[in-house]
Design a protein around this motif. Structure first.
Motif, PDB file in Angstrom:
ATOM      1  N   SER A   1      -1.492 -10.931  -3.798  1.00 59.44           N
ATOM      2  CA  SER A   1      -2.783 -11.064  -2.899  1.00 59.44           C
ATOM      3  C   SER A   1      -3.730 -10.167  -3.413  1.00 59.44           C
ATOM      4  N   LEU A   2      -4.857 -10.316  -3.116  1.00 59.36           N
ATOM      5  CA  LEU A   2      -6.344  -9.941  -2.567  1.00 59.36           C
ATOM      6  C   LEU A   2      -7.217  -9.810  -1.475  1.00 59.36           C
ATOM      7  N   ASP A   3      -7.267  -9.270  -0.855  1.00 58.90           N
ATOM      8  CA  ASP A   3      -8.655  -8.845   0.099  1.00 58.90           C
ATOM      9  C   ASP A   3      -9.727  -9.423  -0.054  1.00 58.90           C
ATOM     10  N   ALA A   4     -10.574 -10.075   0.742  1.00 53.28           N
ATOM     11  CA  ALA A   4     -11.568 -10.514  -0.170  1.00 53.28           C
ATOM     12  C   ALA A   4     -12.635 -11.248   1.262  1.00 53.28           C
ATOM     13  N   THR A   5     -13.685 -10.829   1.050  1.00 52.12           N
ATOM     14  CA  THR A   5     -14.739 -11.396   2.598  1.00 52.12           C
ATOM     15  C   THR A   5     -14.613 -12.573   2.866  1.00 52.12           C
ATOM     16  N   GLY A   6     -13.984 -12.902   4.224  1.00 53.63           N
ATOM     17  CA  GLY A   6     -13.803 -14.190   5.134  1.00 53.63           C
ATOM     18  C   GLY A   6     -12.282 -14.779   4.480  1.00 53.63           C
ATOM     19  N   HIS A   7     -11.853 -14.047   3.698  1.00 54.10           N
ATOM     20  CA  HIS A   7     -10.935 -14.842   3.495  1.00 54.10           C
ATOM     21  C   HIS A   7      -9.938 -14.208   2.376  1.00 54.10           C
TER      22      HIS A   7
ATOM     23  N   THR B   1       8.096  -5.546  -2.590  1.00 50.20           N
ATOM     24  CA  THR B   1       6.265  -5.399  -2.413  1.00 50.20           C
ATOM     25  C   THR B   1       4.914  -3.775  -3.433  1.00 50.20           C
ATOM     26  N   PHE B   2       4.407  -3.611  -3.845  1.00 42.47           N
ATOM     27  CA  PHE B   2       3.840  -2.683  -4.557  1.00 42.47           C
ATOM     28  C   PHE B   2       2.469  -3.353  -4.764  1.00 42.47           C
ATOM     29  N   GLU B   3       1.518  -1.973  -4.769  1.00 49.05           N
ATOM     30  CA  GLU B   3       0.156  -2.263  -4.938  1.00 49.05           C
ATOM     31  C   GLU B   3      -0.040  -1.529  -5.860  1.00 49.05           C
ATOM     32  N   ILE B   4      -1.868  -2.545  -6.867  1.00 45.80           N
ATOM     33  CA  ILE B   4      -1.706  -1.794  -8.227  1.00 45.80           C
ATOM     34  C   ILE B   4      -3.442  -1.796  -7.410  1.00 45.80           C
TER      35      ILE B   4
ATOM     36  N   GLU C   1      -2.148  -7.085  -4.029  1.00 47.98           N
ATOM     37  CA  GLU C   1      -0.980  -6.813  -3.182  1.00 47.98           C
ATOM     38  C   GLU C   1       0.292  -7.466  -4.302  1.00 47.98           C
ATOM     39  N   VAL C   2       1.342  -6.822  -4.862  1.00 51.80           N
ATOM     40  CA  VAL C   2       2.197  -7.878  -5.457  1.00 51.80           C
ATOM     41  C   VAL C   2       3.373  -7.886  -5.451  1.00 51.80           C
ATOM     42  N   THR C   3       4.089  -9.318  -4.320  1.00 57.72           N
ATOM     43  CA  THR C   3       5.520  -9.710  -4.145  1.00 57.72           C
ATOM     44  C   THR C   3       6.253 -10.022  -5.503  1.00 57.72           C
ATOM     45  N   VAL C   4       7.270  -9.127  -5.298  1.00 57.61           N
ATOM     46  CA  VAL C   4       8.149 -10.058  -6.971  1.00 57.61           C
ATOM     47  C   VAL C   4       9.744 -10.616  -5.984  1.00 57.61           C
TER      48      VAL C   4
END
Length: 202
Positions: free
Chosen positions: A41-47, A156-159, A181-184
């Motif tokens: 998951s990656l935060d981006a403008t608007g979504h 869950t961890f962040e890269i 964010e990566v979730t396995v």
């Protein structure tokens, strides 16, 4: 002949004692690529941007008493997708550069946390992640559930992909976070060393 009979068992005991053996606490977890899910998951403008990755292979050998771990977990970066063809093309050609770096490989080196071998346990798998031509320290906190020889783990961890040398896909209007964010959700089977293996030479 009598002397020979006395020495033979002594030599056998010496050979067993001096052979580098697996420990009784050592276990090997073999992951099932078809049952394991990797999402990001990656935060981006608007979504937010959501996507999936594919586990290629995964084997982790660990000794919870000694706190040691080894093995390899390999993710097929070429199969990363977000459901948007144009965005996926940018991700593969400019960010991940999967033509040059087709795999993400995590190499565990240590494990932390109490281990009973049954029920639900909280562990930390510590190692390095080889990604995009570099190697970086990474810790995976995981909730592990054991039922017989079946194991399920959630981590869950962040890269910080930009800090790790990858292209920032942000443009003037669209801003994208520099951390993903990566979730396995991993599924696998637990193996214990056979009695013969524990005494055998490598």
């Amino acid at each position: 002949m009598r002397t020979d009979r006395l020495w033979l068992p002594l030599l056998a005991l010496f050979a067993l004692a001096s052979a580098p053996a697996l420990t009784a606490a050592e276990r090997t977890l073999v992951l099932d690529p078809d049952a394991t899910e990797v999402a990001f998951s990656l935060d981006a403008t608007g979504h937010d941007v959501h996507g999936t990755l594919q586990l290629q292979r995964g084997t982790v050998t660990f000794d919870p008493e000694a706190g040691t771990a080894s093995g390899e977990i390999a993710i097929d970066a070429t199969r990363a997708e977000t459901g948007n063809d144009k965005r996926d093309e940018t991700m593969h050609t400019k960010v991940l550069e999967t033509g040059t770096y087709p795999l993400f490989v995590f190499s565990p080196q240590a494990v932390e946390g109490a281990w009973t071998g049954a029920g639900s346990e909280q562990l930390r798998l510590i190692g390095t992640l080889a990604i995009h031509g570099g190697e970086h320290p990474l810790t995976m906190p995981a909730r592990v559930t054991v039922d017989g020889d079946r194991v399920e783990a959630e981590a869950t961890f962040e890269i910080p992909y930009v800090d790790w040398g990858m292209h920032d896909p942000s443009v003037f209007i669209l801003r994208v976070a520099d951390t993903v964010e990566v979730t396995v959700h991993a599924v696998g089977s637990l193996e214990t060393p056979a009695a013969d293996d524990m005494a055998a030479e490598p």
